[in-house]
Design a protein around this motif. Sequence first.
Motif, short mmCIF file in Angstrom:
data_model
loop_
_atom_site.label_atom_id
_atom_site.label_comp_id
_atom_site.label_asym_id
_atom_site.label_seq_id
_atom_site.Cartn_x
_atom_site.Cartn_y
_atom_site.Cartn_z
N VAL A 8 0.86 -1.18 0.00
CA VAL A 8 0.00 0.00 0.00
C VAL A 8 0.90 1.23 0.00
N ILE A 9 0.57 2.19 -0.86
CA ILE A 9 1.32 3.44 -0.98
C ILE A 9 0.38 4.59 -0.69
N ARG A 104 3.69 -4.41 3.16
CA ARG A 104 4.65 -3.30 3.21
C ARG A 104 3.87 -2.02 2.92
N LEU A 105 4.31 -0.94 3.57
CA LEU A 105 3.63 0.35 3.45
C LEU A 105 4.66 1.42 3.10
N LEU A 106 4.31 2.25 2.12
CA LEU A 106 5.13 3.40 1.76
C LEU A 106 4.36 4.68 2.04
N LEU A 107 4.96 5.55 2.83
CA LEU A 107 4.38 6.86 3.09
C LEU A 107 5.04 7.87 2.15
N ALA A 108 4.22 8.47 1.29
CA ALA A 108 4.71 9.46 0.33
C ALA A 108 3.69 10.59 0.26
N THR A 109 3.36 11.13 1.43
CA THR A 109 2.25 12.07 1.56
C THR A 109 2.60 13.51 1.22
N GLY A 110 3.87 13.79 0.92
CA GLY A 110 4.24 15.09 0.40
C GLY A 110 4.17 16.23 1.41
N SER A 111 3.99 17.43 0.90
CA SER A 111 3.97 18.64 1.71
C SER A 111 2.73 19.47 1.40
N ASP A 277 8.60 -2.78 8.15
CA ASP A 277 7.95 -2.85 6.84
C ASP A 277 7.25 -1.56 6.43
N VAL A 278 7.63 -0.44 7.03
CA VAL A 278 7.07 0.87 6.68
C VAL A 278 8.21 1.76 6.20
N TYR A 279 8.04 2.34 5.02
CA TYR A 279 9.06 3.17 4.40
C TYR A 279 8.48 4.55 4.13
N ASN A 314 13.57 -1.78 -2.24
CA ASN A 314 13.60 -2.12 -0.83
C ASN A 314 12.26 -2.61 -0.31
N LEU A 315 11.18 -2.11 -0.91
CA LEU A 315 9.85 -2.65 -0.57
C LEU A 315 9.74 -4.12 -0.93
N LEU A 316 10.53 -4.53 -1.91
CA LEU A 316 10.50 -5.93 -2.36
C LEU A 316 11.54 -6.79 -1.65
N GLY A 317 12.18 -6.21 -0.62
CA GLY A 317 13.12 -7.02 0.16
C GLY A 317 14.56 -6.59 0.07
#
Length: 412
Positions: A8-9, A104-111, A277-279, A314-317
């Motif tokens: 999830v992104i 896995r979770l990616l935080l890309a919430t910006g500004s 697992d959070v980036y 890195n999300l893939l390991g």
Amino acid sequence: MAEPHRIVILGTGLAGASAAGELRAKGFSGEVVLIGKDRYRPYELPPLSKGILLGDADEPDWVHDEDFYGKQNIDLRLSTVVTELRLGDRVVIDEAGTRYPYDRLLLATGSRPRTLSLPGAELDGVRTLRTLDDSKALLAALSGGGRVVIIGAGWIGCEVASAARKHGADVTIVERLPLPLHQVLGDTIAAVFRDLHTEHGVQWRFGADVAELTGSDGRVTGVRLGDGSTLPADVVVVAVGAVPRVELAHAAGLELSDSVPGGGVDTDATLRTSAPDVYAAGDIAAQYHPKYDRRVRVEHWANAKDQGTHVAGNLLGGSDPYTAIPYFFSDQYDLGMEVRGLANPFRDELVVRGSLETREFIAFWLRERRVRAAMNVNMWDDGDALQALVDNQTEVEPQVLQTGELGSLVGS
């Protein structure tokens, strides 16, 4: 680390969309969910203050073609506001109560743009610039000419001024510091941008504080300064920087940074946060950068694109550190420029190659005789050499940078 089944992104900006695309490019066949509150599919931000605002482009640069997400089986959720991260449960929840489990979770919430906590800040005609809708609304406001007051002389403020002058507006920039872009460029190079805008008819109010935005019938009519004077205005653009969107991360208990301006979400060199697992990537990532041996948070276009692409592995390991040097570009009137690296203009030694007067030059910032950053202005032949000099933090004597063959210095 085993490959995940569901990623999830959060954030449909450049970082999030780049990561989603790269996951598929790397052959990931599991679920990819890309969630963001914008109503448009992912787009790049630079055209919002450049081509679109100038009236030279009708659309932004889209990160991917319209049919890309469907063809790549990426679940793109637009106009969706996430309200909670439950890290222990490995789930994201939106305002409708929909739950998005993740491996896995990616935080890309910006500004988001900083706003003013002043009387009159909510008046009609007071604008910021961050989204495509912001850019379209500001273009419509500028196209009629009139009187525009810009609060803040950073990159956005200067680019908006350039566009406003093209549309025939009377422009005044209010800035607390003594020069535009002063903190990032220092006295000498910042003066080049001051003179550029002055020659194009921009009026300056340096060393000035804003006390109030005045209005009539709900619409802004002026900007009252701390000295009691008032600048008449039909449009006021607030361009006083941006704030990383870290509220979700903070509420979830992720470690935040107090060592970079504006804060951010702490990550290691691989862009992994304090939670398993959070980036994080893009504007919110306060990354430990191996080349600088400190935390760095960069809000520019290239950083969002490159970090998003990099973190996919890195999300893939994977566990590869992100080591790219920051890059930024700007276009104002007939001046185009690129910056590579990070300078401290009040500590580093400035070396100029070319002519400041004709605005065709390269500025180098050296520390301990090593190239820490380089800016090329209206000179485009040495980009690869400049990148290598900054990447390698090449040790060199100042006079060689002024007159020597730059290509011969690469790898020295």
